[in-house]
Design an enzyme around this catalytic site. Structure first.
Site, PDB file in Angstrom:
ATOM      1  CB  THR A  26      -1.141  -0.106   1.384  1.00  0.00           C
ATOM      2  OG1 THR A  26      -0.241   0.045   2.236  1.00  0.00           O
ATOM      3  CG2 THR A  26      -1.790  -1.313   1.394  1.00  0.00           C
ATOM      4  CE  LYS A  84      -1.539   0.541  -3.526  1.00  0.00           C
ATOM      5  NZ  LYS A  84      -2.852   0.955  -3.926  1.00  0.00           N
ATOM      6  CG  ASN A 126      -2.717  -3.900  -5.936  1.00  0.00           C
ATOM      7  OD1 ASN A 126      -2.145  -4.750  -6.602  1.00  0.00           O
ATOM      8  ND2 ASN A 126      -3.979  -3.887  -5.939  1.00  0.00           N
ATOM      9  CB  ALA A 139      -8.572  10.264 -14.211  1.00  0.00           C
ATOM     10  N   GLY A 140      -8.072   8.645 -11.013  1.00  0.00           N
ATOM     11  CA  GLY A 140      -7.255   8.703  -9.790  1.00  0.00           C
ATOM     12  C   GLY A 140      -6.459   7.176 -10.003  1.00  0.00           C
ATOM     13  N   GLY A 141      -5.879   6.545  -8.855  1.00  0.00           N
ATOM     14  CA  GLY A 141      -5.175   5.505  -8.930  1.00  0.00           C
ATOM     15  C   GLY A 141      -6.259   4.246  -9.122  1.00  0.00           C
ATOM     16  CB  ALA A 142      -9.282   3.072  -7.848  1.00  0.00           C
ATOM     17  N   GLY A 146     -19.290  -1.935  -4.477  1.00  0.00           N
ATOM     18  CA  GLY A 146     -17.544  -1.704  -4.196  1.00  0.00           C
ATOM     19  C   GLY A 146     -16.745  -2.934  -3.922  1.00  0.00           C
TER      20      GLY A 146
HETATM   21  N1  LIG Z   1     -13.110  -1.809  -3.599  1.00  0.00           N
HETATM   22  C1  LIG Z   1     -11.814  -1.554  -3.861  1.00  0.00           C
HETATM   23  O1  LIG Z   1     -11.351  -2.511  -3.758  1.00  0.00           O
HETATM   24  C2  LIG Z   1     -10.827  -0.485  -3.949  1.00  0.00           C
HETATM   25  C3  LIG Z   1      -9.690  -0.483  -4.407  1.00  0.00           C
HETATM   26  C4  LIG Z   1      -8.951   0.693  -4.529  1.00  0.00           C
HETATM   27  C5  LIG Z   1      -9.699   1.953  -3.973  1.00  0.00           C
HETATM   28  N2  LIG Z   1     -10.860   1.953  -3.903  1.00  0.00           N
HETATM   29  C6  LIG Z   1     -11.795   3.171  -3.638  1.00  0.00           C
HETATM   30  O2  LIG Z   1     -11.631   3.887  -4.637  1.00  0.00           O
HETATM   31  C7  LIG Z   1     -11.795   5.363  -4.349  1.00  0.00           C
HETATM   32  C8  LIG Z   1     -10.532   6.340  -5.290  1.00  0.00           C
HETATM   33  O3  LIG Z   1      -9.323   5.741  -4.732  1.00  0.00           O
HETATM   34  P1  LIG Z   1      -8.031   6.195  -5.783  1.00  0.00           P
HETATM   35  O4  LIG Z   1      -7.095   5.430  -4.740  1.00  0.00           O
HETATM   36  O5  LIG Z   1      -8.298   6.147  -6.792  1.00  0.00           O
HETATM   37  O6  LIG Z   1      -7.879   7.869  -5.224  1.00  0.00           O
HETATM   38  P2  LIG Z   1      -7.199   8.890  -5.826  1.00  0.00           P
HETATM   39  O7  LIG Z   1      -6.082   8.371  -6.592  1.00  0.00           O
HETATM   40  O8  LIG Z   1      -7.066   9.956  -4.634  1.00  0.00           O
HETATM   41  O9  LIG Z   1      -8.206   9.460  -6.980  1.00  0.00           O
HETATM   42  C9  LIG Z   1      -9.611  10.213  -6.280  1.00  0.00           C
HETATM   43  C10 LIG Z   1     -10.477  10.584  -7.556  1.00  0.00           C
HETATM   44  O10 LIG Z   1     -11.624  11.045  -7.056  1.00  0.00           O
HETATM   45  C11 LIG Z   1     -11.562  12.204  -7.645  1.00  0.00           C
HETATM   46  N3  LIG Z   1     -12.410  13.305  -6.480  1.00  0.00           N
HETATM   47  C12 LIG Z   1     -11.971  13.438  -5.351  1.00  0.00           C
HETATM   48  N4  LIG Z   1     -12.841  14.468  -4.713  1.00  0.00           N
HETATM   49  C13 LIG Z   1     -13.498  14.851  -5.743  1.00  0.00           C
HETATM   50  C14 LIG Z   1     -14.528  16.180  -5.855  1.00  0.00           C
HETATM   51  N5  LIG Z   1     -14.729  16.611  -4.924  1.00  0.00           N
HETATM   52  N6  LIG Z   1     -15.048  16.133  -6.850  1.00  0.00           N
HETATM   53  C15 LIG Z   1     -14.804  15.493  -7.825  1.00  0.00           C
HETATM   54  N7  LIG Z   1     -13.814  14.490  -8.270  1.00  0.00           N
HETATM   55  C16 LIG Z   1     -13.452  14.338  -6.911  1.00  0.00           C
HETATM   56  C17 LIG Z   1     -10.536  12.915  -8.179  1.00  0.00           C
HETATM   57  O11 LIG Z   1     -10.528  13.781  -8.934  1.00  0.00           O
HETATM   58  P3  LIG Z   1      -9.359  14.652  -9.199  1.00  0.00           P
HETATM   59  O12 LIG Z   1      -8.432  13.823 -10.222  1.00  0.00           O
HETATM   60  O13 LIG Z   1      -9.737  15.801  -9.957  1.00  0.00           O
HETATM   61  O14 LIG Z   1      -8.582  15.063  -8.050  1.00  0.00           O
HETATM   62  C18 LIG Z   1      -9.731  11.525  -8.646  1.00  0.00           C
HETATM   63  O15 LIG Z   1     -10.405  11.045  -9.786  1.00  0.00           O
HETATM   64  C19 LIG Z   1     -11.673   5.433  -2.867  1.00  0.00           C
HETATM   65  O16 LIG Z   1     -12.908   5.795  -2.252  1.00  0.00           O
HETATM   66  C20 LIG Z   1     -11.333   4.140  -2.529  1.00  0.00           C
HETATM   67  O17 LIG Z   1     -11.708   3.755  -1.299  1.00  0.00           O
HETATM   68  C21 LIG Z   1     -11.713   0.966  -3.751  1.00  0.00           C
END
Ligand SMILES: NC(=O)c1ccc[n+]([C@@H]2O[C@H](COP(=O)([O-])OP(=O)(O)OC[C@H]3O[C@@H](n4cnc5c(N)ncnc54)[C@H](OP(=O)(O)O)[C@@H]3O)[C@@H](O)[C@H]2O)c1
Length: 272
Positions: free
Chosen positions: A72, A76, A97, A138-141, A249
């Protein structure tokens, strides 16, 4: 339930590497699975700050009974230079991961966020191949999911993100890896897509705004979520109210556990 886990000289050791460490979930997921499946193994949390990673990997490589670990933040990306081999998804995403040592103590890493999502969809009976999908985020997930959707043969992939530059960069990367898959950067408008995926973190907190306008959803659409907690996120509730099918999810996580366990050498089927 009383634990029957007994650690002996034969027990294989796995880890979950992170900094900070107290929030990590993998040990409390894997240890009950080891126990349930009668596997003589244990997973321990490994609190390694960034500056200790090189030393930690060298030490773990030298431990013949250390099998591998969940990886984590913040490791990563940094751990990739220690990997002797990285799977295609890990290479495309640019982050791993999980890692495992093979019989020659070569470190094999990959990223299973996206394949976990796709496998979860397929196991729930939803098609991926040949479908038109809009992914918000468009974040990590999201990055991992985009490559896996393309790998699974989506007919069309739309990517919408608050920070458009990240959506553009991701769309370019997916197109470069999968030239036959039409990928577009678009507005947060689900109309015309069969599957809509919330891959943002919007919905983790009840006060968050919705990732998209549910008024634009139609009953024929599938609304999929990556957030596990809460289970029923506001967008899933709104999609249900609109008559859409929904996908939680949690399966994404469960299927990642299965994929990681396989690389560790174990077959842990998903519980229904
Ligand atoms: N189920 C599973 O196994 C699993 C695995 C991994 C992650 N997840 C979940 O996936 C989610 C995202 O994780 P991540 O690692 O991808 O996070 P991350 O890299 O921080 O990306 C966050 C994403 O959400 C957007 N965002 C955040 N706040 C926003 C707002 N106020 N308005 C509009 N867009 C917003 C960001 O947009 P910007 O690019 O504009 O900032 C970006 O696209 C988390 O909730 C995590 O718990 C689930």
């Amino acid at each position: 339930m009383q634990s029957t886990l007994t650690i002996s000289g034969k027990t294989r050791v796995f880890g979950c590497i992170s900094d900070p460490i107290s929030h990590v979930r993998a040990p409390s997921v894997f240890n009950p699975l080891f126990e349930k499946h009668g596997v003589d193994a244990v997973m321990v949390p490994l609190h390694v700050p960034p500056e200790g990673l090189d030393t930690a990997i060298a030490g773990l490589r030298a431990m013949a009974n250390f099998g591998g670990m969940a990886v984590t933040l913040p490791h990563k990306l940094a751990i990739m230079k220690h990997c002797d081999e990285i799977g295609r998804q890990g290479q495309l995403v640019g982050a791993v991961n999980f890692v495992a040592f093979d019989a020659q103590r070569r470190l094999i890493g990959d990223n299973c966020d996206g394949s976990g999502f796709v496998n979860g969809m397929l196991a729930a009976g939803y098609a991926v191949k040949g479908t038109e999908a809009l992914m918000v985020g468009a974040g990590g997930a999201a990055r991992a999911i985009a490559f896996s959707l393309a790998d699974s043969g989506v007919k069309r992939l739309g990517i919408a993100n608050r920070t458009e530059a990240k959506a553009v960069e991701l769309a370019d990367a997916v197109r470069a890896a999968y030239p036959n898959v039409p990928v577009e950067v678009c507005a947060v408008d689900p109309r015309g897509f069969e599957t809509v995926i919330n891959a943002t973190s919007l919905g983790l907190n009840e006060a968050d705004s919705l990732p998209l306008d549910p008024a634009l959803l139609a009953p024929a659409q599938l609304m999929a979520e990556v957030i596990m907690n809460p289970v029923d996120t506001p967008i899933l509730r709104a999609a249900t109210a609109k008559g859409c099918r929904i996908h939680y999810g949690r399966p994404m996580f469960d299927h990642q556990v299965t994929i990681i366990a396989k690389l560790f050498g174990y077959d842990f089927p998903i519980e229904k």
